[in-house]
Motif scaffolding. Structure first.
Motif, PDB file in Angstrom:
ATOM      1  N   TYR A 198       0.834  -1.203   0.000  1.00  0.00           N
ATOM      2  CA  TYR A 198       0.000   0.000   0.000  1.00  0.00           C
ATOM      3  C   TYR A 198       0.871   1.256   0.000  1.00  0.00           C
ATOM      4  O   TYR A 198       0.695   2.152  -0.819  1.00  0.00           O
ATOM      5  CB  TYR A 198      -0.892  -0.036   1.238  1.00  0.00           C
ATOM      6  CG  TYR A 198      -1.877   1.097   1.367  1.00  0.00           C
ATOM      7  CD1 TYR A 198      -3.056   1.103   0.639  1.00  0.00           C
ATOM      8  CD2 TYR A 198      -1.635   2.149   2.245  1.00  0.00           C
ATOM      9  CE1 TYR A 198      -3.972   2.134   0.776  1.00  0.00           C
ATOM     10  CE2 TYR A 198      -2.542   3.185   2.384  1.00  0.00           C
ATOM     11  CZ  TYR A 198      -3.714   3.168   1.645  1.00  0.00           C
ATOM     12  OH  TYR A 198      -4.613   4.193   1.787  1.00  0.00           O
ATOM     13  N   ASN A 199       1.849   1.272   0.908  1.00  0.00           N
ATOM     14  CA  ASN A 199       2.745   2.428   0.974  1.00  0.00           C
ATOM     15  C   ASN A 199       3.620   2.531  -0.260  1.00  0.00           C
ATOM     16  O   ASN A 199       3.952   3.622  -0.711  1.00  0.00           O
ATOM     17  CB  ASN A 199       3.610   2.351   2.233  1.00  0.00           C
ATOM     18  CG  ASN A 199       2.775   2.566   3.475  1.00  0.00           C
ATOM     19  OD1 ASN A 199       2.275   3.651   3.709  1.00  0.00           O
ATOM     20  ND2 ASN A 199       2.580   1.506   4.252  1.00  0.00           N
ATOM     21  N   PHE A 202       2.184   4.630  -3.031  1.00  0.00           N
ATOM     22  CA  PHE A 202       2.343   6.076  -2.843  1.00  0.00           C
ATOM     23  C   PHE A 202       3.739   6.522  -3.277  1.00  0.00           C
ATOM     24  O   PHE A 202       3.897   7.535  -3.960  1.00  0.00           O
ATOM     25  CB  PHE A 202       2.127   6.443  -1.367  1.00  0.00           C
ATOM     26  CG  PHE A 202       0.683   6.472  -0.986  1.00  0.00           C
ATOM     27  CD1 PHE A 202      -0.054   7.639  -1.102  1.00  0.00           C
ATOM     28  CD2 PHE A 202       0.048   5.334  -0.522  1.00  0.00           C
ATOM     29  CE1 PHE A 202      -1.395   7.669  -0.765  1.00  0.00           C
ATOM     30  CE2 PHE A 202      -1.285   5.361  -0.175  1.00  0.00           C
ATOM     31  CZ  PHE A 202      -2.008   6.524  -0.296  1.00  0.00           C
ATOM     32  N   TYR A 203       4.770   5.742  -2.874  1.00  0.00           N
ATOM     33  CA  TYR A 203       6.136   6.111  -3.252  1.00  0.00           C
ATOM     34  C   TYR A 203       6.332   6.030  -4.761  1.00  0.00           C
ATOM     35  O   TYR A 203       6.997   6.859  -5.357  1.00  0.00           O
ATOM     36  CB  TYR A 203       7.155   5.217  -2.541  1.00  0.00           C
ATOM     37  CG  TYR A 203       7.163   5.410  -1.044  1.00  0.00           C
ATOM     38  CD1 TYR A 203       6.862   6.653  -0.492  1.00  0.00           C
ATOM     39  CD2 TYR A 203       7.469   4.364  -0.180  1.00  0.00           C
ATOM     40  CE1 TYR A 203       6.863   6.844   0.873  1.00  0.00           C
ATOM     41  CE2 TYR A 203       7.468   4.553   1.195  1.00  0.00           C
ATOM     42  CZ  TYR A 203       7.170   5.794   1.708  1.00  0.00           C
ATOM     43  OH  TYR A 203       7.171   5.988   3.062  1.00  0.00           O
ATOM     44  N   SER A 205       4.147   6.497  -7.108  1.00  0.00           N
ATOM     45  CA  SER A 205       3.566   7.643  -7.812  1.00  0.00           C
ATOM     46  C   SER A 205       4.404   8.892  -7.556  1.00  0.00           C
ATOM     47  O   SER A 205       4.536   9.745  -8.428  1.00  0.00           O
ATOM     48  CB  SER A 205       2.117   7.856  -7.398  1.00  0.00           C
ATOM     49  OG  SER A 205       2.065   8.598  -6.220  1.00  0.00           O
ATOM     50  N   MET A 240       5.639  12.635   0.317  1.00  0.00           N
ATOM     51  CA  MET A 240       5.013  11.310   0.332  1.00  0.00           C
ATOM     52  C   MET A 240       5.394  10.548   1.597  1.00  0.00           C
ATOM     53  O   MET A 240       4.562   9.861   2.194  1.00  0.00           O
ATOM     54  CB  MET A 240       5.474  10.485  -0.873  1.00  0.00           C
ATOM     55  CG  MET A 240       4.746  10.831  -2.138  1.00  0.00           C
ATOM     56  SD  MET A 240       3.006  10.395  -2.022  1.00  0.00           S
ATOM     57  CE  MET A 240       2.470  10.906  -3.626  1.00  0.00           C
ATOM     58  N   THR A 244       2.742   9.102   4.278  1.00  0.00           N
ATOM     59  CA  THR A 244       2.627   7.696   4.668  1.00  0.00           C
ATOM     60  C   THR A 244       2.932   7.526   6.156  1.00  0.00           C
ATOM     61  O   THR A 244       2.312   6.697   6.819  1.00  0.00           O
ATOM     62  CB  THR A 244       3.576   6.812   3.854  1.00  0.00           C
ATOM     63  OG1 THR A 244       4.884   7.351   3.916  1.00  0.00           O
ATOM     64  CG2 THR A 244       3.136   6.701   2.413  1.00  0.00           C
TER      65      THR A 244
ATOM     66  N   ILE B 272      -5.931   6.321  -5.206  1.00  0.00           N
ATOM     67  CA  ILE B 272      -5.350   6.608  -3.897  1.00  0.00           C
ATOM     68  C   ILE B 272      -4.146   7.519  -4.026  1.00  0.00           C
ATOM     69  O   ILE B 272      -3.846   8.258  -3.125  1.00  0.00           O
ATOM     70  CB  ILE B 272      -4.972   5.348  -3.075  1.00  0.00           C
ATOM     71  CG1 ILE B 272      -4.031   4.452  -3.832  1.00  0.00           C
ATOM     72  CG2 ILE B 272      -6.193   4.618  -2.612  1.00  0.00           C
ATOM     73  CD1 ILE B 272      -3.479   3.357  -2.946  1.00  0.00           C
ATOM     74  N   THR B 273      -3.472   7.505  -5.175  1.00  0.00           N
ATOM     75  CA  THR B 273      -2.330   8.407  -5.277  1.00  0.00           C
ATOM     76  C   THR B 273      -2.731   9.738  -5.897  1.00  0.00           C
ATOM     77  O   THR B 273      -2.170  10.762  -5.578  1.00  0.00           O
ATOM     78  CB  THR B 273      -1.203   7.779  -6.095  1.00  0.00           C
ATOM     79  OG1 THR B 273      -1.740   7.416  -7.365  1.00  0.00           O
ATOM     80  CG2 THR B 273      -0.646   6.579  -5.417  1.00  0.00           C
ATOM     81  N   VAL B 276      -3.328  12.717  -3.590  1.00  0.00           N
ATOM     82  CA  VAL B 276      -2.293  13.368  -2.792  1.00  0.00           C
ATOM     83  C   VAL B 276      -1.311  14.167  -3.638  1.00  0.00           C
ATOM     84  O   VAL B 276      -0.370  14.729  -3.133  1.00  0.00           O
ATOM     85  CB  VAL B 276      -1.503  12.346  -1.942  1.00  0.00           C
ATOM     86  CG1 VAL B 276      -2.401  11.802  -0.867  1.00  0.00           C
ATOM     87  CG2 VAL B 276      -0.944  11.241  -2.798  1.00  0.00           C
ATOM     88  N   LYS B 277      -1.536  14.197  -4.942  1.00  0.00           N
ATOM     89  CA  LYS B 277      -0.602  14.928  -5.800  1.00  0.00           C
ATOM     90  C   LYS B 277      -0.710  16.427  -5.570  1.00  0.00           C
ATOM     91  O   LYS B 277      -1.790  16.920  -5.316  1.00  0.00           O
ATOM     92  CB  LYS B 277      -0.901  14.612  -7.258  1.00  0.00           C
ATOM     93  CG  LYS B 277      -0.011  13.466  -7.729  1.00  0.00           C
ATOM     94  CD  LYS B 277      -0.343  13.087  -9.156  1.00  0.00           C
ATOM     95  CE  LYS B 277       0.227  11.705  -9.445  1.00  0.00           C
ATOM     96  NZ  LYS B 277      -0.374  11.115 -10.604  1.00  0.00           N
TER      97      LYS B 277
END
Lengths: 318, 277
Positions: A198-199, A202-203, A205, A240, A244, B272-273, B276-277
């Motif tokens: 999941y984390n 985020f990284y 992207s 990010m 997180t 989900i990403t 947050v951009k």
């Protein structure tokens, strides 16, 4: 319908520039106001629900935390619930456990996620999509499902023990869930398994937003791989990482499903979390809503303080 | 062309070590789920002895499962609660996110930051008053009780607000000139351009609803209103645990979300990403 008409008449009036400008601007203002009102109407249901379902109960819980007794028979108790906390061994254990999970699990998970993301971001990596999907797959399983899977895998006659006996490491099954430290370790392993992917997303992207020319320039300047990682990747991913970290902290402080379903909080409350204890106090033992509400406020304060600290740290590193 | 030169520039970009590391991580990621599937098809005795080969005992396990639990009631409940919640959540939060972004002014921006504060409120802190509210209003054991606390969430409003940013203001102005009402612009111009945002919001909300455990455990007190996570959590605490039956139940609870994830995984990751951009 009326708005349509107004919108039409507005364009009509602006096209016909003969109209006095004062009248025109006055007309525009009411139109603006009307549009703003439409905005408020759209926002209203969501805002109302948040007030009624989050803020109002929060205030109710604060009031409850100064009361004691059962349902209709609650009396003011001042700060009794809060002073009682200090002597409550289960509460202190739960608080301690929450911090153990926070300080051990969150850093391991975030670093692992960062490493995985930086490998998956390499341009010439093959089967990128497959790797990403498989690593993210644990996030599609429900918290209760994976908790039960891990409970079963680590049971005294579970798969992990079977393998360890086969390999000759153990002679009989080890009761992982029956010893305080190993029970906590199982919860930590399970959490890392569930949330690393999941984390990582985020990284990933975040990394995709970094221009590859930055890396090429670093390479030309003769930067080593670890230098590039620590001096370019990590600083550029800071927002990010901050996000997180805050999400994981928040999640860890609210752990419930894992504590209930992997270890049942055991052995003897050794791995219980704060939310699990609140649940037990409210719905399992004789209901003590006041005391449970006091503990929930402890969580609220910790969440707020930690988020504030993390944001401070995130801001000052520049 | 650029791709080629880049590839040429770092031919040893990825080492064998990287691949080995990734493969190990993937095996660890998949193994518990694979094991769950294998266990659900085997006799409990074989599961305990550590088999890793899919068996042929799944029909027997299923018979035992439906004999001992109200599996399909729980499946239907979970489905009913999750779909209802997802529907209302998308309507309420997309309108709010759009309203906050498109009609933004100082007062609305300030209200938005107040709403974001609700993100910090741990569920444990609101659970008891919420339970009291639901019980006073007679909403225990009902779909309404299940959905009310999570129809409107700061995260979903933020997701729609952030993604509305990419919706060009010119389109709104042009539609107004064409005589569309504000609500018509939202319905016929905005929604069709935001399909991936809606898909992401749908995936996230449905998964969260399907997987939620603490809140249903608090308000679903009747046996015929329980959800799938409650059903499998109840199974594990039986006197004798039949691992085959237990894992088959876990499989039933996991399949819907895994299927949705595979169908919508691209939008899910984007959603989900993207927020947050």
């Amino acid at each position: 319908m009326r708005k349509n008409y107004d919108a039409n008449s507005d364009t009509g009036s602006s096209k016909a520039a003969v109209l006095p400008s004062t009248q025109d601007s006055g007309h525009r203002l009411t139109l603006k106001r009307r549009q703003s009102l439409a905005g408020w109407i759209y926002i209203f249901p969501a805002a109302l629900l948040i007030v009624v379902m989050s803020f109002y109960p929060m205030i109710q819980a604060l009031i409850l935390s100064f009361k004691t007794g059962v349902s209709n028979n609650m009396k003011w108790a001042g700060v009794y619930n809060y002073t009682r906390l200090v002597q409550d061994k289960v509460f202190i254990q739960a608080l301690l456990n929450t911090f153990i999970y926070l300080l051990i699990q969150v850093p391991i998970m975030l670093i692992l996620a960062l490493i995985l993301a930086s490998i998956l971001n390499k341009p010439s990596l093959k089967c990128k999509g497959l790797f990403r999907t498989l690593i993210f797959l644990p996030c599609a399983t429900s918290l209760v499902s994976y908790s039960i899977i891990f409970r079963t895998l680590f049971a005294i006659n579970g798969y992990i023990n079977t393998v360890l006996i086969h390999l000759g490491i153990l002679s009989t099954g080890y009761n992982f869930l029956g010893h305080p430290n190993s029970a906590r370790i199982v919860i930590i392993i399970a959490l890392i398994w569930r949330w690393t992917g999941y984390n990582m997303v985020f990284y990933l992207s975040g990394l995709q937003n970094i221009d590859s020319s930055v890396y090429e320039a670093a390479k030309l300047d003769g930067a080593s791989k670890s230098q590039t990682f620590w001096k370019i990747t990590v600083p550029l991913l800071k927002p990010m990482i901050l996000l997180t970290a805050i999400m994981s902290t928040n999640g860890t402080l609210q752990l419930f499903d894992e504590s209930v379903n992997i270890t049942s909080g055991g052995p003897a409350n050794a791995s219980i979390t704060l939310s699990h204890y609140i649940y037990n106090l409210s719905f399992k033992y004789m209901p003590n809503f006041g005391y449970a509400a006091a503990i929930s406020y402890v969580i609220l304060v910790i969440v707020a303080v930690l988020a504030f600290l993390q944001m401070k740290v995130g801001d000052t590193r520049d | 062309m650029t791709n080629q030169t880049r590839k040429h520039k770092n031919p040893k970009d990825v080492s064998v070590g990287n691949y080995i590391f990734l493969i190990i991580v993937c095996i660890i990621s998949v193994f518990p789920l694979f094991w769950m599937f294998v266990a659900s098809t085997n006799k409990s005795v074989d599961v305990v002895s550590g088999t890793l080969i899919p068996g042929t005992y799944i029909a027997e396990n299923y018979k035992k499962l439906i004999a001992g639990t109200n599996l399909w009631t729980a499946m239907w409940n979970s489905f009913k609660y999750s779909v209802t919640l997802t529907f209302f959540c998308l309507v309420v939060c997309s309108l709010a996110g759009y309203g906050f972004e498109v009609y933004h002014n100082k007062a609305k921006d300030r209200l938005f930051s107040v709403i974001l504060l609700a993100m910090m409120v741990p569920f444990a802190a609101t659970m008891i008053p919420l339970y009291q509210m639901c019980s006073e209003m007679g909403l225990l054991n009902t779909t309404a009780g299940f959905i009310l606390p999570t129809i409107s969430t700061p995260f979903m409003i933020m997701l729609f607000r952030q993604n509305s940013r990419s919706f060009p203001h010119d389109i709104i102005e042009a539609s107004r000139i064409d005589g569309l009402g504000e609500l018509q612009i939202f319905l016929s111009m905005y929604i069709p351009t935001q399909k991936s945002t809606f898909a992401a919001a749908m995936t996230i909300t449905f998964m969260n609803a399907w997987n939620s455990y603490l809140w249903p455990k608090v308000i679903m007190l009747k046996n015929d209103s329980i959800t799938m996570p409650m059903l499998i959590a109840g199974l594990k605490s039986g006197y004798v645990t039949d691992y085959g039956v237990l894992m088959l139940a876990v499989l039933f609870c996991t399949l819907p979300t895994v299927l949705i994830f595979f169908v919508l995984q691209k939008q899910f990751a984007q959603g989900i990403t993207g927020s947050v951009k």
